[in-house]
Design a protein around this motif. Structure first.
Motif, short mmCIF file in Angstrom:
data_model
loop_
_atom_site.label_atom_id
_atom_site.label_comp_id
_atom_site.label_asym_id
_atom_site.label_seq_id
_atom_site.Cartn_x
_atom_site.Cartn_y
_atom_site.Cartn_z
N TYR A 74 32.64 -18.59 -23.88
CA TYR A 74 33.07 -17.46 -24.70
C TYR A 74 33.50 -16.29 -23.81
O TYR A 74 34.52 -15.64 -24.07
CB TYR A 74 31.93 -17.00 -25.61
N LYS A 100 38.80 -12.64 -26.24
CA LYS A 100 37.82 -12.01 -27.15
C LYS A 100 38.46 -11.46 -28.42
O LYS A 100 37.76 -11.13 -29.37
CB LYS A 100 37.10 -10.85 -26.42
N SER A 158 32.59 -21.56 -31.59
CA SER A 158 31.70 -20.89 -30.64
C SER A 158 30.41 -20.47 -31.33
O SER A 158 29.31 -20.63 -30.79
CB SER A 158 32.40 -19.69 -30.02
#
Length: 401
Positions: A363, A368, A375
């Motif tokens: 991650y 982002k 995830s």
């Protein structure tokens, strides 16, 4: 298949009847339906390709293993580049399918085949015959490259009688080096074995790996803390970080105090090798047999690391089903018995919160701005299965977390 990919395929002395595209590769079917090859994109170096050829051909000669050994082109190359710069490796392949994780019997077959692999997967220096094969193909048949003393390949270079390399030079029939002359076959004795060294790398020690993972988990926490608005994944990670990190540190301390480092040192000293990526994607189920593929991550190290990785993946799918876990270990031991220190190592590796670390690490390296649903699912799985994993480790390995 595009034109320049077709040009790559035609550089091999293989009669191909049909091709079919798959992820980053082409299945190539020969005149006989059982004759199958895989032309796959690769980032491997020439040295790594030579190592794969050497070791996988040895495994084939045992008569107990089917593997995806690389194939030389007619110009004596294991890696061929297309016009667009994409590099390909042609490998032997098989008419079969991936191991099905939903079929317990196939998991047991794969575990037993891993035991066979480990009985034969050990690094040994090339024999005179193996050197002759490699050197003749690399140093003689290739127009523009020659093998260096360390096994790497240098453009427009050749190996002299003493093993030295000269730019823009070629080896003549009597072993002398002359400028830009056509290469001719060179007798094996002109290339002493010590001048041609291809050796697999060694894996990091298990303690170093755990310490690195611990540091990464802390870095991810620091990164998330600095974010003003936290998404679902980040909130979940912070919520469970302390418990998981404490467990990771405890397992790392146990690893340091155990005999696992001696196991690592012994495996390295004995040149034992591991597949490096033994999972269901790299196991082909064939009629009456099993093939093992994709040895690109092969290296010297603790062999039982392969068993740990395969077992962990299976247990996560089956929610740490104890009967299956024991069955996988027993299937492996039908071919190769675990040593006492390896049993301890396997338990400690399974105890470490690997999935929690791996999901967080992936991650942190991702974009982002977009949160993959997977995830969050993986992180939740890592947390929710802790109780089941704890019971598994307590019952099977006597490890109390």
């Amino acid at each position: 298949m595009r034109e320049y990919e077709q040009e790559v395929r035609e550089q091999y002395e293989i009669e191909i009847k049909s091709t079919r595209r798959t992820r980053g590769a082409f299945f190539c079917i020969g005149n006989a339906d059982t004759e199958v090859f895989l032309m796959k994109e690769t980032l491997a170096s020439e040295k790594r390709a030579a190592l794969l050829y050497l070791i996988l051909n040895r495994l084939e000669k045992t008569g107990k293993l089917k593997v995806d050994a690389p194939v030389f082109s007619r110009d004596g190359k294991l890696i061929v580049a297309a016009r667009d710069g994409t590099r390909y490796m042609m490998k032997k392949w098989y008419s079969g399918r991936e191991c099905d994780m939903k079929k317990e019997q196939e998991l047991l077959l794969a575990a037993e085949k891993l035991g066979i692999l480990h009985m034969h997967l050990k690094w040994q220096e090339p024999t005179a015959g193996e050197l002759e094969t490699l050197l003749c193909k690399y140093a003689v048949r290739s127009e523009d490259a020659a093998v260096l003393g360390n096994g790497a390949v240098s453009e427009n270079a050749a190996v002299s009688e003493s093993g030295a390399v000269s730019e823009n030079a070629a080896v003549s029939g009597n072993g002398a080096v002359s400028e830009k002359k056509e290469k001719e076959p060179v007798p094996q004795q002109q290339f002493p074995e010590e001048e041609f060294q291809v050796c697999p790398p060694a894996a990091r020690s298990p303690l170093d790996e755990m310490l690195r993972h611990n540091r990464e988990m802390k870095k991810v926490r620091s990164f998330i803390r600095k974010r003003v608005v936290k998404n679902e994944f980040e909130a979940l990670y912070l919520k469970h970080f302390e418990a998981m990190y404490e467990k990771a540190c405890a397992i790392t301390a146990a690893m340091e105090q155990s005999g696992c480092m001696q196991i690592y040192e012994k495996n390295v000293a004995e040149n034992r090798m591991m597949h490096g990526d033994y999972n269901y994607h790299n196991i082909l189920i064939l009629p009456g047999d099993t093939a093992i593929t994709n040895f690109e991550h092969m290296r010297i190290g603790i062999q039982v690391q392969d068993l740990y990785y395969f077992l962990r993946k299976a247990m996560e799918k089956y929610r740490w089903k104890q009967k299956l876990g024991v069955g996988i270990i027993r299937a492996y031991e039908r071919q190769r018995r675990l040593e006492p220190g390896e049993w301890e190592y396997l338990g400690l590796q399974l105890a470490y919160p690997e999935k929690f670390w791996k999901t967080a690490s992936s991650y942190c390296r991702s974009n982002k701005a977009w949160l993959p649903e997977k995830s969050v699912e993986k992180l939740e799985l890592a947390v929710n299965q802790e109780e089941e994993k704890t019971n598994f480790l307590k019952t099977i390995f006597g490890i109390h977390l």
